[in-house]
Scaffold this active site. Structure first.
Site, PDB file in Angstrom:
ATOM      1  N   GLU A  35       0.837  -1.204   0.000  1.00  0.00           N
ATOM      2  CA  GLU A  35       0.000   0.000   0.000  1.00  0.00           C
ATOM      3  C   GLU A  35       0.869   1.249   0.000  1.00  0.00           C
ATOM      4  O   GLU A  35       1.828   1.348   0.772  1.00  0.00           O
ATOM      5  CB  GLU A  35      -0.895  -0.029   1.232  1.00  0.00           C
ATOM      6  CG  GLU A  35      -2.299   0.435   0.982  1.00  0.00           C
ATOM      7  CD  GLU A  35      -3.062  -0.440  -0.011  1.00  0.00           C
ATOM      8  OE1 GLU A  35      -3.031  -0.125  -1.214  1.00  0.00           O
ATOM      9  OE2 GLU A  35      -3.671  -1.421   0.420  1.00  0.00           O
ATOM     10  N   HIS A  36       0.509   2.176  -0.879  1.00  0.00           N
ATOM     11  CA  HIS A  36       1.250   3.437  -1.050  1.00  0.00           C
ATOM     12  C   HIS A  36       2.688   3.180  -1.487  1.00  0.00           C
ATOM     13  O   HIS A  36       3.595   3.947  -1.152  1.00  0.00           O
ATOM     14  CB  HIS A  36       1.188   4.292   0.224  1.00  0.00           C
ATOM     15  CG  HIS A  36      -0.184   4.860   0.457  1.00  0.00           C
ATOM     16  ND1 HIS A  36      -0.617   6.018  -0.121  1.00  0.00           N
ATOM     17  CD2 HIS A  36      -1.231   4.383   1.180  1.00  0.00           C
ATOM     18  CE1 HIS A  36      -1.873   6.255   0.232  1.00  0.00           C
ATOM     19  NE2 HIS A  36      -2.270   5.266   1.024  1.00  0.00           N
ATOM     20  N   THR A  37       2.875   2.110  -2.209  1.00  0.00           N
ATOM     21  CA  THR A  37       4.200   1.806  -2.764  1.00  0.00           C
ATOM     22  C   THR A  37       4.250   2.098  -4.258  1.00  0.00           C
ATOM     23  O   THR A  37       5.326   2.333  -4.798  1.00  0.00           O
ATOM     24  CB  THR A  37       4.546   0.320  -2.551  1.00  0.00           C
ATOM     25  OG1 THR A  37       3.406  -0.455  -2.940  1.00  0.00           O
ATOM     26  CG2 THR A  37       4.892   0.009  -1.121  1.00  0.00           C
ATOM     27  N   ASP A 173      -4.257   0.632  -9.606  1.00  0.00           N
ATOM     28  CA  ASP A 173      -5.692   0.370  -9.735  1.00  0.00           C
ATOM     29  C   ASP A 173      -6.101   0.120 -11.189  1.00  0.00           C
ATOM     30  O   ASP A 173      -6.865  -0.804 -11.495  1.00  0.00           O
ATOM     31  CB  ASP A 173      -6.504   1.548  -9.177  1.00  0.00           C
ATOM     32  CG  ASP A 173      -6.170   1.819  -7.725  1.00  0.00           C
ATOM     33  OD1 ASP A 173      -5.547   0.950  -7.088  1.00  0.00           O
ATOM     34  OD2 ASP A 173      -6.520   2.910  -7.228  1.00  0.00           O
ATOM     35  N   TYR A 223      -3.798  12.376   0.292  1.00  0.00           N
ATOM     36  CA  TYR A 223      -3.055  11.451  -0.577  1.00  0.00           C
ATOM     37  C   TYR A 223      -1.885  12.204  -1.213  1.00  0.00           C
ATOM     38  O   TYR A 223      -0.730  11.764  -1.160  1.00  0.00           O
ATOM     39  CB  TYR A 223      -3.999  10.900  -1.649  1.00  0.00           C
ATOM     40  CG  TYR A 223      -3.382   9.833  -2.520  1.00  0.00           C
ATOM     41  CD1 TYR A 223      -3.599   8.487  -2.264  1.00  0.00           C
ATOM     42  CD2 TYR A 223      -2.577  10.161  -3.603  1.00  0.00           C
ATOM     43  CE1 TYR A 223      -3.038   7.496  -3.057  1.00  0.00           C
ATOM     44  CE2 TYR A 223      -2.011   9.181  -4.405  1.00  0.00           C
ATOM     45  CZ  TYR A 223      -2.248   7.856  -4.126  1.00  0.00           C
ATOM     46  OH  TYR A 223      -1.678   6.891  -4.925  1.00  0.00           O
TER      47      TYR A 223
HETATM   48  C1  GLA Z   1      -5.097   4.538  -4.388  1.00  0.00           C
HETATM   49  C2  GLA Z   1      -4.284   4.882  -5.635  1.00  0.00           C
HETATM   50  C3  GLA Z   1      -3.253   3.802  -5.948  1.00  0.00           C
HETATM   51  C4  GLA Z   1      -2.421   3.445  -4.707  1.00  0.00           C
HETATM   52  C5  GLA Z   1      -3.315   3.209  -3.497  1.00  0.00           C
HETATM   53  C6  GLA Z   1      -2.518   3.037  -2.227  1.00  0.00           C
HETATM   54  O1  GLA Z   1      -5.891   3.412  -4.624  1.00  0.00           O
HETATM   55  O2  GLA Z   1      -5.118   5.063  -6.757  1.00  0.00           O
HETATM   56  O3  GLA Z   1      -2.440   4.226  -7.011  1.00  0.00           O
HETATM   57  O4  GLA Z   1      -1.465   4.431  -4.451  1.00  0.00           O
HETATM   58  O5  GLA Z   1      -4.229   4.272  -3.285  1.00  0.00           O
HETATM   59  O6  GLA Z   1      -1.736   1.909  -2.297  1.00  0.00           O
END
Ligand code: GLA
Length: 390
Positions: A35-37, A173, A223
């Site tokens: 996550e958030h990588t 995503d 974010y």
């Molecule tokens: C959202 C963003 C993704 C990712 C996640 C965290 O879903 O769209 O690109 O950064 O947060 O992992």
């Protein structure tokens, strides 16, 4: 549950007095770990959900985009030649955003009459936006007879977010919504965009998705703040190590410790999360390949701890629901999934305990937060595709 295809056909007929030419769909996703990588050029391990966004469409002879979203029964009209954001119908931005990007690649498009029906809950961290972008892209491909390759498609979706909508998100995503496969998770190296399909065999366990049903506040600005904090960490790490890198992916835990006194505690903790999370994805991949599901569960818990304490993207509801889950029999791992600040969590639960796990979780969650949550179970499914041609 309603059949999305017959519903779309029926509604298309009502609205446009004709049948659509094609129906397409693209799935939502959960991220198992990582996550958030992605925007740090790191690793992720998502899987596509069965819950999808469906779009029925038919070409027009002019340049008008005439769409209705059946979930909220809202209609919106735009012009292909002038894709602009619509603050009153923000869902339409995903359509005009895809159009703007396709046009900048030189594709010539015609207008479309369309209806949209989504099973992916909106704003809950299951990537309804990426699913809509990938479904709309598939629709334009099907109606206009061209096809982008999968990686170009995911990049296009990311540009819609980054350039059109101003969210500095990574590529995960859109990538999973386009490239997901039945029975598999997808390991993605967000630098090289090399990906590997990983059979998701969880033995006697399954994933239960739980939705906190808690509206996410200020998600975009928080974010983008995390993205900037990671960039700040990179600057300091370059200064201390003499390297000249652009992403946190390029630094080790040792280098971070070496630079610790040169950075604020906040920046240190952000970088600590990203660097350790990348390692956890690699460890999770290994655990899955070794069929070590208990280890996967431990990694989910560690990831969640790091997202709470170091990256600070959880909120009370997420913290409460994961804590309750871990204390219910049969649950060996729980974590928030997606961007955070609200939304959904995933739970790795023994199959024979699921029937008790779900009502217990929801009852205790409501008792503690006053909110009604809900749960979804889904097998890994296919990425964006055409489901019916007329
Ligand atoms: C959202 C963003 C993704 C990712 C996640 C965290 O879903 O769209 O690109 O950064 O947060 O992992």
């Amino acid at each position: 549950m309603r059949n999305p295809i017959t519903y779309l056909e029926e509604q298309f007929q009502n609205i446009f007095n004709s049948t659509p030419q094609v129906i397409v769909k693209a799935p939502g996703r959960i991220n198992i770990i990582g996550e958030h990588t992605d925007y740090n050029h790191g690793y992720v391990l998502p899987m596509a959900l069965e819950q999808s966004i469906y779009v029925a469409g038919k070409k027009r002879n002019d340049s008008i985009l005439n769409f209705t979203t059946l979930n909220t029964h809202r209609r919106s009209i735009a012009d292909i030649n002038c894709p602009v954001r619509n603050p009153i119908e923000p869902w339409m931005d995903y359509i005009t955003g895809v159009v703007a990007e396709l046009k900048s690649l030189g594709y010539s498009l015609t207008g479309v009459d369309g209806t949209i029906y989504g099973e992916v809950p909106i704003g809950c961290g299951l990537s309804s936006s990426a699913a809509l972008e990938m479904a709309i892209l598939k629709l334009f491909e099907a109606l206009n007879g061209f096809q982008l390759n999968d990686i170009e498609s995911a990049k296009l979706g990311q540009r819609v977010e980054n350039n059109y909508l101003g969210l500095k998100s990574g590529i995960m995503d859109q990538f999973i919504s386009r490239c997901g496969k039945k029975e598999h998770a997808l390991f993605i190296d967000c630098r090289t965009l090399h990906f590997e399909l990983v059979p998701l065999q969880l033995n006697e366990y399954i994933f239960v998705v739980s939705n906190t049903n808690c509206p996410r506040g200020l998600t975009d600005s928080k974010y983008n703040e995390r993205v900037s904090e990671c960039q700040e960490a990179v600057k300091i790490l370059n200064y201390v190590t003499g390297k000249n890198m652009k992403y946190l992916r390029d630094f080790t835990r040792e280098e971070l410790e070496q630079a610790r006194n040169n950075m604020s505690d906040t920046i240190y903790r952000r970088a600590l999360h990203v660097i350790t999370e990348n390692q956890r994805v690699l460890d999770a991949l290994k655990a899955l390949k070794n069929n070590d599901i208990e280890e996967l569960g431990r990694l989910l818990n560690q990831s969640d701890y790091s997202l709470q304490k170091y990256y600070e993207v959880t909120n009370r509801e997420l913290e409460v629901i994961t804590e309750i889950a871990r204390n219910i029999e049969g649950c060996i791992g729980a974590r928030m999934t997606g961007a955070g600040f609200g939304g959904c969590t995933i739970n790795l639960v023994r199959k024979d305990c699921v029937d008790k796990f779900i009502p217990t979780l929801l009852e205790k969650y409501e008792k503690e937060t006053g909110r009604k949550g809900n749960c979804i179970i889904s097998s890994p499914s296919e990425g964006a595709c055409v489901v019916k041609v007329y």
